[in-house]
Design an enzyme around this catalytic site. Structure first.
Site, mmCIF file in Angstrom:
data_model
loop_
_atom_site.group_PDB
_atom_site.id
_atom_site.type_symbol
_atom_site.label_atom_id
_atom_site.label_comp_id
_atom_site.label_asym_id
_atom_site.label_seq_id
_atom_site.Cartn_x
_atom_site.Cartn_y
_atom_site.Cartn_z
ATOM 1 N N HIS A 44 0.883 -1.111 -0.155
ATOM 2 C CA HIS A 44 -0.005 -0.024 0.173
ATOM 3 C C HIS A 44 0.918 1.316 0.135
ATOM 4 O O HIS A 44 2.084 1.370 0.595
ATOM 5 C CB HIS A 44 -0.820 -0.014 1.466
ATOM 6 C CG HIS A 44 -2.009 -0.995 1.285
ATOM 7 N ND1 HIS A 44 -2.912 -1.136 2.032
ATOM 8 C CD2 HIS A 44 -2.505 -1.947 0.246
ATOM 9 C CE1 HIS A 44 -4.033 -2.009 1.744
ATOM 10 N NE2 HIS A 44 -3.523 -2.346 0.488
ATOM 11 N N TYR A 172 -9.202 4.815 7.972
ATOM 12 C CA TYR A 172 -9.704 5.287 9.144
ATOM 13 C C TYR A 172 -10.817 6.234 9.386
ATOM 14 O O TYR A 172 -10.586 7.341 8.690
ATOM 15 C CB TYR A 172 -8.432 5.851 9.823
ATOM 16 C CG TYR A 172 -7.247 4.811 9.937
ATOM 17 C CD1 TYR A 172 -6.351 4.050 8.887
ATOM 18 C CD2 TYR A 172 -7.260 4.377 11.300
ATOM 19 C CE1 TYR A 172 -5.599 3.332 9.341
ATOM 20 C CE2 TYR A 172 -5.961 3.213 11.493
ATOM 21 C CZ TYR A 172 -5.115 2.893 10.528
ATOM 22 O OH TYR A 172 -4.355 2.011 10.668
ATOM 23 N N PRO A 263 -4.290 -0.884 18.950
ATOM 24 C CA PRO A 263 -3.886 -1.206 17.601
ATOM 25 C C PRO A 263 -4.037 -0.385 16.401
ATOM 26 O O PRO A 263 -3.652 -0.513 15.210
ATOM 27 C CB PRO A 263 -4.985 -2.433 17.495
ATOM 28 C CG PRO A 263 -5.794 -2.132 18.282
ATOM 29 C CD PRO A 263 -5.382 -1.494 19.374
ATOM 30 N N LYS A 267 1.091 -1.092 15.427
ATOM 31 C CA LYS A 267 2.520 -1.032 15.618
ATOM 32 C C LYS A 267 2.730 -2.403 16.445
ATOM 33 O O LYS A 267 3.863 -2.715 16.539
ATOM 34 C CB LYS A 267 2.783 0.059 16.550
ATOM 35 C CG LYS A 267 2.980 1.417 15.928
ATOM 36 C CD LYS A 267 4.037 1.631 15.076
ATOM 37 C CE LYS A 267 4.100 2.666 14.108
ATOM 38 N NZ LYS A 267 4.288 2.529 12.602
ATOM 39 N N TYR A 354 3.493 6.239 10.799
ATOM 40 C CA TYR A 354 2.783 5.101 10.325
ATOM 41 C C TYR A 354 3.621 4.104 9.825
ATOM 42 O O TYR A 354 3.537 2.638 9.620
ATOM 43 C CB TYR A 354 1.566 5.623 9.383
ATOM 44 C CG TYR A 354 0.523 4.462 9.093
ATOM 45 C CD1 TYR A 354 -0.611 4.536 10.212
ATOM 46 C CD2 TYR A 354 0.729 3.655 8.229
ATOM 47 C CE1 TYR A 354 -1.423 3.553 9.957
ATOM 48 C CE2 TYR A 354 -0.382 2.907 8.201
ATOM 49 C CZ TYR A 354 -1.373 2.675 9.023
ATOM 50 O OH TYR A 354 -2.278 1.645 8.912
HETATM 51 C C1 LIG Z 1 -6.983 -9.781 18.719
HETATM 52 C C2 LIG Z 1 -5.682 -9.186 18.491
HETATM 53 C C3 LIG Z 1 -5.744 -8.268 17.317
HETATM 54 C C4 LIG Z 1 -4.487 -7.749 17.096
HETATM 55 N N1 LIG Z 1 -4.302 -6.697 16.100
HETATM 56 C C5 LIG Z 1 -3.249 -6.089 15.752
HETATM 57 C C6 LIG Z 1 -2.941 -5.243 14.482
HETATM 58 O O1 LIG Z 1 -3.848 -5.138 13.772
HETATM 59 N N2 LIG Z 1 -1.917 -4.592 14.354
HETATM 60 C C7 LIG Z 1 -0.711 -4.893 15.259
HETATM 61 O O2 LIG Z 1 0.272 -4.322 15.023
HETATM 62 N N3 LIG Z 1 -0.944 -5.631 16.323
HETATM 63 C C8 LIG Z 1 -2.060 -6.067 16.567
HETATM 64 N N4 LIG Z 1 -2.006 -7.126 17.612
HETATM 65 C C9 LIG Z 1 -0.941 -7.191 18.540
HETATM 66 C C10 LIG Z 1 0.149 -8.123 18.055
HETATM 67 O O3 LIG Z 1 -0.575 -9.262 17.586
HETATM 68 C C11 LIG Z 1 1.464 -8.549 18.908
HETATM 69 O O4 LIG Z 1 1.847 -7.094 19.196
HETATM 70 C C12 LIG Z 1 2.044 -9.243 18.447
HETATM 71 O O5 LIG Z 1 1.516 -10.686 18.487
HETATM 72 C C13 LIG Z 1 3.292 -9.563 19.459
HETATM 73 O O6 LIG Z 1 4.215 -10.594 19.305
HETATM 74 P P1 LIG Z 1 4.777 -11.260 20.587
HETATM 75 O O7 LIG Z 1 5.620 -12.357 19.781
HETATM 76 O O8 LIG Z 1 5.778 -10.411 21.478
HETATM 77 O O9 LIG Z 1 3.890 -11.884 21.373
HETATM 78 P P2 LIG Z 1 2.833 -13.206 20.912
HETATM 79 O O10 LIG Z 1 2.274 -13.345 19.458
HETATM 80 O O11 LIG Z 1 1.480 -13.028 22.103
HETATM 81 O O12 LIG Z 1 3.412 -14.400 21.031
HETATM 82 C C14 LIG Z 1 3.803 -14.920 22.388
HETATM 83 C C15 LIG Z 1 3.770 -16.540 22.078
HETATM 84 O O13 LIG Z 1 4.438 -17.070 23.373
HETATM 85 C C16 LIG Z 1 3.737 -18.142 23.685
HETATM 86 N N5 LIG Z 1 3.849 -18.312 25.131
HETATM 87 C C17 LIG Z 1 3.077 -17.520 26.162
HETATM 88 N N6 LIG Z 1 3.344 -18.007 27.425
HETATM 89 C C18 LIG Z 1 4.360 -18.901 27.321
HETATM 90 C C19 LIG Z 1 4.804 -19.811 28.113
HETATM 91 N N7 LIG Z 1 4.793 -19.640 29.601
HETATM 92 N N8 LIG Z 1 5.656 -20.774 27.724
HETATM 93 C C20 LIG Z 1 5.922 -20.958 26.193
HETATM 94 N N9 LIG Z 1 5.468 -20.235 25.426
HETATM 95 C C21 LIG Z 1 4.572 -19.275 25.767
HETATM 96 C C22 LIG Z 1 2.236 -17.916 23.251
HETATM 97 O O14 LIG Z 1 1.576 -19.139 22.928
HETATM 98 C C23 LIG Z 1 2.709 -17.094 21.828
HETATM 99 O O15 LIG Z 1 2.605 -17.940 20.757
HETATM 100 C C24 LIG Z 1 -3.283 -7.746 17.876
HETATM 101 C C25 LIG Z 1 -3.417 -8.736 19.075
HETATM 102 C C26 LIG Z 1 -4.635 -9.288 19.182
HETATM 103 C C27 LIG Z 1 -4.700 -10.064 20.551
#
Ligand SMILES: Cc1cc2nc3c(=O)[nH]c(=O)nc-3n(C[C@H](O)[C@H](O)[C@H](O)COP(=O)(O)OP(=O)(O)OC[C@H]3O[C@@H](n4cnc5c(N)ncnc54)[C@H](O)[C@@H]3O)c2cc1C
Length: 363
Positions: A44, A172, A263, A267, A354
Site C-alpha cells: 500500500h 480510518y 492497535p 505497531k 505510520y
Molecule cells: C486480537 C488481536 C488483534 C491484534 N491486531 C493487531 C493489529 O492489527 N496490528 C498490530 O500491529 N498488532 C495487533 N495485535 C498485537 C500483535 O498481535 C502483537 O503485538 C504481537 O503478536 C506481539 O508478538 P509477540 O511475539 O511479542 O507476542 P505473541 O504473538 O503473543 O507471542 C507470544 C507467544 O508465546 C507463547 N507463550 C506464552 N506463554 C508461554 C509460556 N509460558 N511458555 C511458552 N510459550 C508461551 C504464546 O503461545 C505465543 O505464541 C493484535 C493482538 C490481538 C490479541
C-alpha cells in the site's frame, strides 16, 4: 532453542495483526523468509482518513518513500516456523509448566514439561518472547521494574468477513458514533472494526447490526462497504503498557512481554520484530567477538522505539475515537483532521510514523 506452549496449527491460524512496516518487510527479506510475502502481500502507498463523508488520502509513499504491506501475522508465523525447521533449528510446541530460574547468574535455566516428562534447559541467555500474559516479565522482581499502564474506556469489535474489500487501502473513519476501520487480509477477505464500550457484550451485535453500523460510520457518497459471511468476530480491549527495563540479568524481554499499544497505529507486531532485530544483533556480537555492548544497550535502545510507537498509537487513538469528551473534543478532533489535509508537514509527520522510522542500530 524455542519452546512454545501452543500447538503449531493454532499458531498458524491465529488471526491478529496484518500490517507490516517497511522495516519488518526488509528484515524478513534479509532473513530469506520474504518470498511468499513478496508474492502474496498487498503493498500500500497510503491510508485514507474519512470524516463526515469526506476522504483524505495520506500519501505515505510519496511523502516518505516508504510503503506498508498487508500480510497476516499468522502468515509471518507460518513462514518463520517453516524456515526454522528447514534450517535445523530446535522448536518445541505444546510444552507446559514453564518457569525460568537463576536469571541473575551466568547459567540461567528454564524448566518445562513436554511429552509427559520434565525437562530442564541450561542457557547462556533467555529471550522472554512469551507475550503479554507470559511468565517471563513477572519473574523479574517487582521492585526492579517500572510498569506504565493505561486502559481506554472502549474496545474494538473486530470481524473477519468473506467479502472483497471495497477499498484499495485502509480507511480510518472518524464518526460521531465512534471510530471505524476498514482493512483487509487479501483480495477476498475483509477485516473491519468498530469502536464499542469497554464492557460491551458481543451477543448484542448480530451480523446485521454490525454491517449496518459499519455502513453508517464508513459512509461516503456513492460507495458502500462490501458485505459477506462473517467468519470470526470478537472484542479486543484497548490497552497500553510498558515495562522498564526490558532486561534483568540474562533475561531479555521482547515484544508484547514488555509492551503493548492500542492497535490504531498498527505497531504491536512491528515493535516485537524490532526488539528481536536488536536483540539478535546483540547476541550475534556476543557469540562472535565476546562483546556485551549490544546486550547492555538493548533495553535503552529498544525502549526508544517503544515510546515513539506509544506516542504515535495514542495520537492516532485520540485523533479518531470518541473519547467521551463531548462536542468540544469532537470539534478539536475535526480541526486536527483538517490540519492534516491543509499541511504537508502534518501529513508527513503522520506518514513517517505510520510507515515506521527507518531501522538503525540505535533505534
Ligand atoms: C486480537 C488481536 C488483534 C491484534 N491486531 C493487531 C493489529 O492489527 N496490528 C498490530 O500491529 N498488532 C495487533 N495485535 C498485537 C500483535 O498481535 C502483537 O503485538 C504481537 O503478536 C506481539 O508478538 P509477540 O511475539 O511479542 O507476542 P505473541 O504473538 O503473543 O507471542 C507470544 C507467544 O508465546 C507463547 N507463550 C506464552 N506463554 C508461554 C509460556 N509460558 N511458555 C511458552 N510459550 C508461551 C504464546 O503461545 C505465543 O505464541 C493484535 C493482538 C490481538 C490479541
Amino acid at each position: 532453542m524455542i519452546i512454545e506452549d501452543r500447538p503449531r496449527e493454532y499458531l498458524e491460524r491465529r488471526v491478529r495483526a496484518g500490517l507490516l512496516e517497511q522495516n519488518t518487510v526488509d528484515l524478513l527479506r534479509q532473513l530469506d523468509v520474504g518470498e511468499r510475502l513478496d508474492r502474496e502481500g498487498l503493498v500500500h502507498d497510503g491510508i485514507y482518513l474519512r470524516r463526515e463523508g469526506r476522504t483524505q488520502h495520506i500519501e505515505i509513499a510519496k511523502l516518505t518513500g516508504r510503503h506498508v504491506t498487508i500480510y497476516g501475522q499468522q502468515e509471518v508465523v507460518k513462514d518463520l516456523i517453516a524456515a526454522r525447521l528447514q534450517r535445523g533449528g530446535e522448536l518445541h510446541f505444546e510444552v507446559s509448566d514453564v518457569s525460568v530460574h537463576d536469571v541473575e547468574s551466568e547459567r540461567p535455566r528454564i524448566s518445562y514439561s513436554a511429552g509427559g516428562s520434565e525437562h530442564e534447559l541450561e542457557c547462556d541467555f533467555i529471550a522472554g518472547c512469551d507475550g503479554f500474559h507470559g511468565i517471563c516479565r513477572p519473574s523479574i522482581p517487582s521492585n526492579l521494574r517500572t510498569e506504565y499502564e493505561y486502559t481506554y474506556p472502549f474496545g474494538w469489535l473486530g470481524i473477519l468477513a468473506e467479502a472483497a474489500p471495497a477499498t484499495d487501502e485502509l480507511i480510518y473513519a472518524w464518526h460521531e458514533h465512534g471510530f471505524a476501520l476498514y482493512t483487509m487480509r487479501s483480495s477476498k477477505i475483509s477485516r473491519l472494526y468498530l469502536q464499542v464500550p469497554v464492557d460491551e457484550e458481543l451477543e448484542r451485535w448480530s451480523d446485521e447490526r454490525i454491517w449496518a453500523e459499519l455502513q453508517v460510520r464508513l459512509a461516503s457518497e456513492g460507495w458502500r462497504v462490501n458485505e459477506g459471511p462473517i467468519l470470526e468476530k470478537g472484542i479486543t480491549p484497548m490497552r497500553t503498557f510498558v515495562c522498564e527495563p526490558m532486561r534483568h540479568g540474562r533475561l531479555f524481554l521482547a515484544g508484547d512481554a514488555a509492551h503493548i499499544v492500542p492497535p490504531t497505529g498498527a505497531k504491536g507486531l512491528n515493535l516485537a520484530v524490532n526488539d528481536v532485530r536488536l536483540l539478535a544483533a546483540a547476541f550475534a556480537a556476543w557469540y562472535r567477538n565476546g562483546s556485551a555492548a549490544g546486550l547492555d544497550r538493548y533495553s535503552d535502545t529498544a525502549l526508544r522505539r517503544v515510546w515513539r510507537a506509544q506516542d504515535f498509537s495514542n495520537y492516532m487513538t485520540q485523533l479518531l475515537h470518541d473519547l467521551g469528551g463531548g462536542a468540544y473534543e469532537s470539534r478539536l478532533q475535526l480541526a486536527r483532521l483538517e490540519y492534516l489535509s491543509l499541511s504537508e508537514a502534518a501529513a508527513t509527520s503522520l506518514a513517517e510514523n505510520y510507515a515506521g522510522l527507518p531501522a538503525r542500530d540505535d533505534f
